[in-house]
Design a protein around this motif. Sequence first.
Motif, PDB file in Angstrom:
ATOM      1  N   ARG A 205      42.157  39.994  30.085  1.00 52.27           N
ATOM      2  CA  ARG A 205      41.948  40.779  31.303  1.00 52.27           C
ATOM      3  C   ARG A 205      41.140  39.965  32.312  1.00 52.27           C
ATOM      4  N   THR A 206      41.406  40.199  33.576  1.00 48.66           N
ATOM      5  CA  THR A 206      40.731  39.481  34.651  1.00 48.66           C
ATOM      6  C   THR A 206      39.707  40.378  35.326  1.00 48.66           C
ATOM      7  N   PHE A 207      38.506  39.838  35.526  1.00 47.42           N
ATOM      8  CA  PHE A 207      37.454  40.565  36.229  1.00 47.42           C
ATOM      9  C   PHE A 207      36.891  39.676  37.330  1.00 47.42           C
ATOM     10  N   TYR A 208      36.566  40.315  38.449  1.00 51.91           N
ATOM     11  CA  TYR A 208      35.922  39.625  39.561  1.00 51.91           C
ATOM     12  C   TYR A 208      34.547  40.266  39.770  1.00 51.91           C
ATOM     13  N   THR A 209      33.502  39.468  39.663  1.00 51.96           N
ATOM     14  CA  THR A 209      32.138  39.983  39.693  1.00 51.96           C
ATOM     15  C   THR A 209      31.348  39.371  40.841  1.00 51.96           C
TER      16      THR A 209
END
Length: 222
Positions: A205-209
């Motif tokens: 899964r891809t997350f942008y923080t």
Amino acid sequence: MDLFQKKLGAVFDVELLGDKWHTGILVDAGQDILVLYNGERYIYIPSFHILNVSLNTKKSSTDFSALTEKPINSDKISYRKILMNSKGVFTEIFVSGYQPIHGYITHIMTNYFEFYSPVYKTMFIPLNHLKWLVPYSDYQTPYQLDKKFFPVNPSDLPLSRSFEEQLKKLEGKLVVFDLGRSPNKIGLLKEIENNVVHMITAEGRTFYTNIQHIKSVHSPTM
């Protein structure tokens, strides 16, 4: 926060963001830091996370055990001075969640510091995310380890001036944010652009923080 200099010796309740509290004798105060003695330990609290400070009307200084010698001394204290004077001193720090971290401050940069923990090894912590710091006595070591079996070995990764630049050096590596409190805090740091961190978790899964909300970083590669 120099106005608290007039209140030294009084007992205060200090409320921090995140529903955290400390109660103790106010023993020192600087422009950006307060120091409480809770009867057992000295607690150094940067102003970033202080929500309210109020006099405790139910307790007096006589309710606390006698003051011991402060483990860190400075003529005119400030947050950065305390960090500098804490280098090499076994210290408890609190950054996020409910678990303090124990170890040693090894380097202080422009907006973050390097911390060495016997559990997490080398960590990078933004200055504005440290909630409090508790230095221990000179003779104490983490987990009562013998000093000869506890070498402080920070990573040989060169240190950049800013936290953002330092994270760029971890692109392409596995990292753990905020002690891995949730699955989206552990993964491959793909890239950083415009203060946004692109991470891929174990499940793909891809997350942008937002980098401003990252409280600590460590990596098994360091």
